[in-house]
Enzyme design. Structure first.
Site, PDB file in Angstrom:
ATOM      1  N   HIS A  99      10.259  27.447   3.993  1.00  0.00           N
ATOM      2  CA  HIS A  99       8.973  27.571   4.693  1.00  0.00           C
ATOM      3  C   HIS A  99       9.109  28.511   5.884  1.00  0.00           C
ATOM      4  O   HIS A  99      10.174  28.622   6.485  1.00  0.00           O
ATOM      5  CB  HIS A  99       8.444  26.207   5.147  1.00  0.00           C
ATOM      6  CG  HIS A  99       9.412  25.408   5.962  1.00  0.00           C
ATOM      7  ND1 HIS A  99      10.452  24.702   5.407  1.00  0.00           N
ATOM      8  CD2 HIS A  99       9.497  25.212   7.302  1.00  0.00           C
ATOM      9  CE1 HIS A  99      11.139  24.096   6.371  1.00  0.00           C
ATOM     10  NE2 HIS A  99      10.586  24.395   7.536  1.00  0.00           N
ATOM     11  N   HIS A 101       7.470  29.299   9.572  1.00  0.00           N
ATOM     12  CA  HIS A 101       6.618  28.796  10.658  1.00  0.00           C
ATOM     13  C   HIS A 101       5.838  29.974  11.250  1.00  0.00           C
ATOM     14  O   HIS A 101       6.435  31.011  11.569  1.00  0.00           O
ATOM     15  CB  HIS A 101       7.467  28.217  11.791  1.00  0.00           C
ATOM     16  CG  HIS A 101       8.279  27.013  11.420  1.00  0.00           C
ATOM     17  ND1 HIS A 101       7.870  25.727  11.695  1.00  0.00           N
ATOM     18  CD2 HIS A 101       9.482  26.895  10.809  1.00  0.00           C
ATOM     19  CE1 HIS A 101       8.803  24.870  11.274  1.00  0.00           C
ATOM     20  NE2 HIS A 101       9.786  25.560  10.732  1.00  0.00           N
TER      21      HIS A 101
HETATM   22  P1  AMP Z   1      12.077  22.775   9.790  1.00  0.00           P
HETATM   23  O1  AMP Z   1      12.746  22.074  10.930  1.00  0.00           O
HETATM   24  O2  AMP Z   1      12.116  24.279   9.883  1.00  0.00           O
HETATM   25  O3  AMP Z   1      12.553  22.264   8.453  1.00  0.00           O
HETATM   26  O4  AMP Z   1      10.534  22.432   9.912  1.00  0.00           O
HETATM   27  C1  AMP Z   1       9.924  21.349   9.270  1.00  0.00           C
HETATM   28  C2  AMP Z   1       8.527  21.260   9.803  1.00  0.00           C
HETATM   29  O5  AMP Z   1       7.753  20.509   8.887  1.00  0.00           O
HETATM   30  C3  AMP Z   1       8.409  20.578  11.170  1.00  0.00           C
HETATM   31  O6  AMP Z   1       7.810  21.482  12.087  1.00  0.00           O
HETATM   32  C4  AMP Z   1       7.525  19.361  10.876  1.00  0.00           C
HETATM   33  O7  AMP Z   1       6.631  19.077  11.934  1.00  0.00           O
HETATM   34  C5  AMP Z   1       6.802  19.781   9.617  1.00  0.00           C
HETATM   35  N1  AMP Z   1       6.341  18.701   8.750  1.00  0.00           N
HETATM   36  C6  AMP Z   1       7.091  17.669   8.275  1.00  0.00           C
HETATM   37  N2  AMP Z   1       6.335  16.890   7.482  1.00  0.00           N
HETATM   38  C7  AMP Z   1       5.103  17.446   7.421  1.00  0.00           C
HETATM   39  C8  AMP Z   1       3.894  17.117   6.759  1.00  0.00           C
HETATM   40  N3  AMP Z   1       3.783  16.032   5.972  1.00  0.00           N
HETATM   41  N4  AMP Z   1       2.808  17.917   6.936  1.00  0.00           N
HETATM   42  C9  AMP Z   1       2.903  19.009   7.726  1.00  0.00           C
HETATM   43  N5  AMP Z   1       4.010  19.372   8.371  1.00  0.00           N
HETATM   44  C10 AMP Z   1       5.110  18.612   8.238  1.00  0.00           C
END
Ligand code: AMP
Ligand code: ZN
Length: 137
Positions: A99, A101
Site C-alpha cells: 500500500h 500512503h
Molecule cells: P503500514 O504501517 O505502512 O503497514 O500502514 C498500515 C496502515 O493501515 C495504518 O496507517 C493503519 O491506520 C491502516 N489501517 C489498518 N487497518 C485499516 C482499516 N481497516 N481501514 C483503513 N485503514 C487501516
C-alpha cells in the site's frame, strides 16, 4: 490472501470509505490518519510489499497516488503531500498487503517526521555501500 485485512476490504468483507476504484486499484481512507485526509492506495491483487509487486502494478498504484495527491491539494486545500510506502516490519509495515500512503500536509499542521540525518564514518563507507547496491541491481 486469507486473513489479509486489505484483501477483505477489496472483497467488501469489511467496510472502508472508498475514494477511488478501478479495475486494479482501490483507494480508501486510513482509519488512523497521520493527518486528516490520509488515504491508502492498494492493488486489488495481494502482494506483500513493493518487492513482490510487478512493475506494471506499481505504475498503476503511483498514477492513482498522484491523482489522490492532486485531489488533496485541490479538494482539501492541502499545502503539500507526503507519499510514503513501508516495506517489511523493520521499516514499519504493519499490514503486509502492498500500500501507498498519501498524506495531505498543511502549513503548521504540527506533524514532524523523525528524519534524523546521520553521518558516514568517511566517504569510503558510503562508496562501499553504493557498490554493494550496484552489484545487486
Ligand atoms: P503500514 O504501517 O505502512 O503497514 O500502514 C498500515 C496502515 O493501515 C495504518 O496507517 C493503519 O491506520 C491502516 N489501517 C489498518 N487497518 C485499516 C482499516 N481497516 N481501514 C483503513 N485503514 C487501516
Ligand atoms: Zn491482501
Amino acid at each position: 490472501m486469507n486473513n489479509c485485512i486489505f484483501c477483505k476490504i477489496v472483497n467488501h468483507e469489511i467496510p472502508a470509505t472508498v475514494v477511488y476504484e478501478d479495475e486494479d486499484v482501490l483507494v480508501f481512507m486510513d482509519i488512523g490518519p497521520i493527518i486528516k485526509g490520509h488515504a491508502l492506495v492498494v492493488p486489488k491483487d495481494h502482494f506483500d510489499s513493493v518487492l513482490e509487486t510487478p512493475e506494471n502494478v506499481l505504475a498503476k498504484l503511483h498514477r492513482a497516488a498522484k491523482r489522490i495527491a492532486v485531489a488533496q491539494m485541490n479538494g482539501l486545500g492541502a499545502d503539500g503531500v507526503n507519499i510514503v510506502q513501508n516495506n517489511g516490519k523493520a521499516a514499519g509495515q504493519e499490514v503486509p498487503h502492498m500500500h501507498v500512503h498519501v498524506i495531505p500536509r498543511f502549513e503548521g499542521d504540527g506533524h514532524h517526521w523523525n528524519w534524523n540525518a546521520k553521518k558516514y564514518v568517511d566517504s569510503n563507507e558510503m562508496i562501499g555501500l553504493a557498490e554493494k547496491m550496484r552489484n545487486n541491481l
